[in-house]
Motif scaffolding. Structure first.
Motif, mmCIF file in Angstrom:
data_model
loop_
_atom_site.group_PDB
_atom_site.id
_atom_site.type_symbol
_atom_site.label_atom_id
_atom_site.label_comp_id
_atom_site.label_asym_id
_atom_site.label_seq_id
_atom_site.Cartn_x
_atom_site.Cartn_y
_atom_site.Cartn_z
ATOM 1 N N VAL A 26 0.854 -1.191 0.000
ATOM 2 C CA VAL A 26 0.000 0.000 0.000
ATOM 3 C C VAL A 26 0.888 1.238 0.000
ATOM 4 O O VAL A 26 2.058 1.195 0.371
ATOM 5 C CB VAL A 26 -0.928 0.010 1.239
ATOM 6 N N GLU A 27 0.311 2.321 -0.441
ATOM 7 C CA GLU A 27 1.021 3.584 -0.395
ATOM 8 C C GLU A 27 1.087 4.080 1.050
ATOM 9 O O GLU A 27 0.075 4.166 1.728
ATOM 10 C CB GLU A 27 0.301 4.620 -1.268
ATOM 11 N N LEU A 28 2.295 4.369 1.505
ATOM 12 C CA LEU A 28 2.489 4.779 2.885
ATOM 13 C C LEU A 28 2.979 6.215 2.969
ATOM 14 O O LEU A 28 3.731 6.679 2.098
ATOM 15 C CB LEU A 28 3.504 3.856 3.577
ATOM 16 N N ASP A 29 2.584 6.895 4.009
ATOM 17 C CA ASP A 29 3.024 8.262 4.278
ATOM 18 C C ASP A 29 4.371 8.194 5.006
ATOM 19 O O ASP A 29 4.427 8.222 6.235
ATOM 20 C CB ASP A 29 1.962 8.971 5.132
ATOM 21 N N LEU A 30 5.446 8.067 4.222
ATOM 22 C CA LEU A 30 6.772 7.916 4.811
ATOM 23 C C LEU A 30 7.379 9.291 5.108
ATOM 24 O O LEU A 30 7.483 10.131 4.220
ATOM 25 C CB LEU A 30 7.683 7.131 3.865
ATOM 26 N N ARG A 31 7.779 9.490 6.356
ATOM 27 C CA ARG A 31 8.333 10.768 6.784
ATOM 28 C C ARG A 31 9.767 10.561 7.266
ATOM 29 O O ARG A 31 10.024 9.777 8.176
ATOM 30 C CB ARG A 31 7.491 11.366 7.914
ATOM 31 N N GLY A 32 10.692 11.273 6.662
ATOM 32 C CA GLY A 32 12.072 11.193 7.092
ATOM 33 C C GLY A 32 12.818 10.008 6.514
ATOM 34 O O GLY A 32 12.267 9.163 5.799
ATOM 35 N N GLU A 33 14.072 9.946 6.833
ATOM 36 C CA GLU A 33 14.942 8.894 6.316
ATOM 37 C C GLU A 33 14.814 7.614 7.147
ATOM 38 O O GLU A 33 14.445 7.657 8.324
ATOM 39 C CB GLU A 33 16.400 9.374 6.339
ATOM 40 N N PRO A 34 15.148 6.464 6.546
ATOM 41 C CA PRO A 34 15.172 5.212 7.317
ATOM 42 C C PRO A 34 16.164 5.291 8.470
ATOM 43 O O PRO A 34 17.163 6.005 8.398
ATOM 44 C CB PRO A 34 15.606 4.176 6.277
ATOM 45 N N PHE A 352 0.965 2.339 10.816
ATOM 46 C CA PHE A 352 2.170 2.608 11.605
ATOM 47 C C PHE A 352 3.070 1.384 11.628
ATOM 48 O O PHE A 352 4.298 1.495 11.469
ATOM 49 C CB PHE A 352 1.787 3.017 13.027
ATOM 50 N N ALA A 353 2.498 0.200 11.806
ATOM 51 C CA ALA A 353 3.305 -1.025 11.822
ATOM 52 C C ALA A 353 4.011 -1.227 10.479
ATOM 53 O O ALA A 353 5.180 -1.633 10.435
ATOM 54 C CB ALA A 353 2.430 -2.226 12.145
ATOM 55 N N LYS A 354 3.315 -0.929 9.390
ATOM 56 C CA LYS A 354 3.928 -1.060 8.058
ATOM 57 C C LYS A 354 5.029 -0.017 7.857
ATOM 58 O O LYS A 354 6.086 -0.312 7.275
ATOM 59 C CB LYS A 354 2.861 -0.927 6.978
ATOM 60 N N ILE A 355 4.780 1.196 8.341
ATOM 61 C CA ILE A 355 5.784 2.264 8.226
ATOM 62 C C ILE A 355 7.032 1.915 9.031
ATOM 63 O O ILE A 355 8.167 2.093 8.561
ATOM 64 C CB ILE A 355 5.173 3.603 8.706
ATOM 65 N N VAL A 356 6.829 1.409 10.230
ATOM 66 C CA VAL A 356 7.963 1.002 11.069
ATOM 67 C C VAL A 356 8.796 -0.053 10.368
ATOM 68 O O VAL A 356 10.030 0.008 10.344
ATOM 69 C CB VAL A 356 7.457 0.491 12.435
ATOM 70 N N ARG A 357 8.123 -1.006 9.773
ATOM 71 C CA ARG A 357 8.872 -2.060 9.070
ATOM 72 C C ARG A 357 9.661 -1.483 7.901
ATOM 73 O O ARG A 357 10.804 -1.861 7.648
ATOM 74 C CB ARG A 357 7.898 -3.134 8.584
ATOM 75 N N LYS A 358 9.040 -0.536 7.180
ATOM 76 C CA LYS A 358 9.684 0.040 6.000
ATOM 77 C C LYS A 358 10.881 0.905 6.386
ATOM 78 O O LYS A 358 11.935 0.857 5.725
ATOM 79 C CB LYS A 358 8.661 0.890 5.236
ATOM 80 N N LEU A 359 10.761 1.669 7.464
ATOM 81 C CA LEU A 359 11.798 2.635 7.810
ATOM 82 C C LEU A 359 12.850 2.094 8.780
ATOM 83 O O LEU A 359 13.909 2.700 8.934
ATOM 84 C CB LEU A 359 11.169 3.897 8.418
ATOM 85 N N THR A 360 12.552 0.947 9.431
ATOM 86 C CA THR A 360 13.493 0.431 10.436
ATOM 87 C C THR A 360 13.852 -1.035 10.268
ATOM 88 O O THR A 360 14.833 -1.496 10.849
ATOM 89 C CB THR A 360 12.930 0.613 11.859
ATOM 90 N N GLY A 361 13.048 -1.780 9.519
ATOM 91 C CA GLY A 361 13.267 -3.222 9.433
ATOM 92 C C GLY A 361 12.778 -3.966 10.661
ATOM 93 O O GLY A 361 13.061 -5.147 10.837
ATOM 94 N N VAL A 362 12.012 -3.285 11.520
ATOM 95 C CA VAL A 362 11.495 -3.869 12.758
ATOM 96 C C VAL A 362 10.021 -4.236 12.565
ATOM 97 O O VAL A 362 9.248 -3.448 12.014
ATOM 98 C CB VAL A 362 11.649 -2.891 13.936
#
Length: 406
Positions: A26-34, A352-362
């Protein structure tokens, strides 16, 4: 939509352990760098960081070498293994278990849960569940076409009790609930039902002839010497007419790969579970059954050390979460989970869970898996490498700060 299609649509598994890769893009609202750091999967424990007790492999190999007499047991499990397991569980829980009529060995505690609900829940049967509680409780009741009756666990406002709403529980019993299903320690919050709560649950179940099914998967991993009351150890006059307990060595003991579980209690339930197991999996894995011999026989001090390591991780994470304004979490009393509540955010907890995975690998598990109202919570299994765990949660909370509602 036909009935079967609807049933399987409700069995969402995208957020289940190991299934995250199957989530729809899905399209995510990614804010900031990983945020760089080790990838950590908090949806389940890390058996590489916390390995099985010494001697487990040797016990498994011993069973393998015995061959057919171990590979093809009775459907409810090998007789000698059941006798051994029954004696150990009876000593641990404080009440005798007849290995012939009151115990079944299953393919994991998940297998035990499936067999139990498949044996007890039919179309339209009312089943009381706790919210929050283990996410598959809800899914399995729905799969067997039961009617869910949620009972609130007010865990954040309590410190001596788990916080189950006993008045609401009794009302659900009055309205025809057939079965009450809950975990103790609770998954995902890690709270333990007090003796007073346990006695009242038993009293109400006896009064209204309700079956009790309690998942005690983490009852060996208790922190701070917190008191724990085994429901089945209550005096016989106080116990409900029908009771089933589920336990297994998969979590605290890191034996999940062997797929071992047990269910013990009312013989009529065990009989039904055996009949169902006979047409589903036949039996618990034959060679793995032999590993039960090592359960409760870990080297001296092993369990104490394991609990101490996890308690230290818990303490670190609780302090870390509470250091962020607007975040709340109750200290885990047993098990390997924390269930933090976040401040209001600009995105849903699922995103948020998807964003966390995308930006942190967690990988974290959204709170809505444990009840639809937990839209600002997430679950963490902290049975991980301690340093990696701290680093990963720190990154999750940094991401949270980016999405905090202003």
């Amino acid at each position: 939509m036909d009935l079967m299609t609807a049933k399987f649509q409700r069995l969402g598994i995208d957020n289940a352990p190991g299934q995250e890769s199957r989530q729809q893009k899905v399209e995510l609202d990614l804010r900031g760098e990983p945020l760089p750091g080790p990838a950590v999967n908090f949806s389940h424990g890390d058996v590489d960081a916390h390995q099985p007790a010494p001697g487990t492999l040797e016990t498994f190999v011993e069973g393998f070498r015995k061959g057919g007499c171990v590979a093809y047991t009775e459907y409810r499990g090998g007789e000698d293994i059941r006798k051994d397991v029954a004696a150990k569980l009876a000593a641990f829980t404080g009440a005798p278990i007849d290995p012939e009529t009151e115990l079944i060995l299953t393919p994991g505690t998940q297998g035990a849960l499936f067999l139990a609900l498949g044996s007890l829940v039919g179309r339209g049967d009312k089943v009381a569940i706790v919210e929050p509680d283990y996410f598959d409780n809800r899914k399995l009741v729905e799969f067997f076409e039961g009617e869910l009756v949620p009972v609130k666990l007010d865990y954040l406002s309590q410190d001596k009790n788990a916080g189950v709403n006993l008045a609401a529980l009794e009302e659900s019993f009055k309205q025809g609930v057939k079965l009450f299903l809950y975990s103790n320690p609770n998954n995902p919050t890690g709270v333990i039902f007090s003796e007073e709560e346990t006695r009242e649950i038993a009293r109400l179940a006896k009064k209204y002839h309700v079956i009790l099914l309690v998942d005690q998967l983490y009852s060996r991993q208790i922190f701070d010497n917190h008191p724990y009351t085994h429901l089945r150890a209550l005096p016989e006059a106080d116990r409900p007419d029908s009771l089933l307990t589920i336990m297994g060595p998969s979590k605290t003991e890191s034996l999940s790969g062997f797929r071992l579980g047990t269910a013990f209690g009312s013989s009529w339930i065990i009989d039904r579970m055996e009949k169902l197991q006979a047409i589903v999996t036949l039996r618990a894995p034959g060679y793995s059954q032999y590993v039960f011999r090592s359960w409760f026989r870990e080297p001296e001090g092993w369990l104490k050390d394991r609990i101490a390591v996890h308690q230290a991780i818990r303490d670190d994470l609780i302090a870390l979460v509470r250091s962020h304004a607007g975040c709340s979490v109750r200290k885990t009393e047993g098990g390997s989970y924390i269930f933090p509540t976040l401040p209001p955010m600009d995105v849903s907890i699922s995103d948020f869970a998807k964003i966390v995975r995308k930006l942190t690998g967690v990988i974290i598990t959204p709170g809505t898996e444990f009840g639809p109202q937990f839209t600002r919570s997430f679950r963490v299994n902290f049975s991980q490498d301690p340093q990696n765990t701290h680093d990963a949660i720190d990154r999750v909370l940094q991401i949270m700060e980016r999405y905090r509602s202003r």
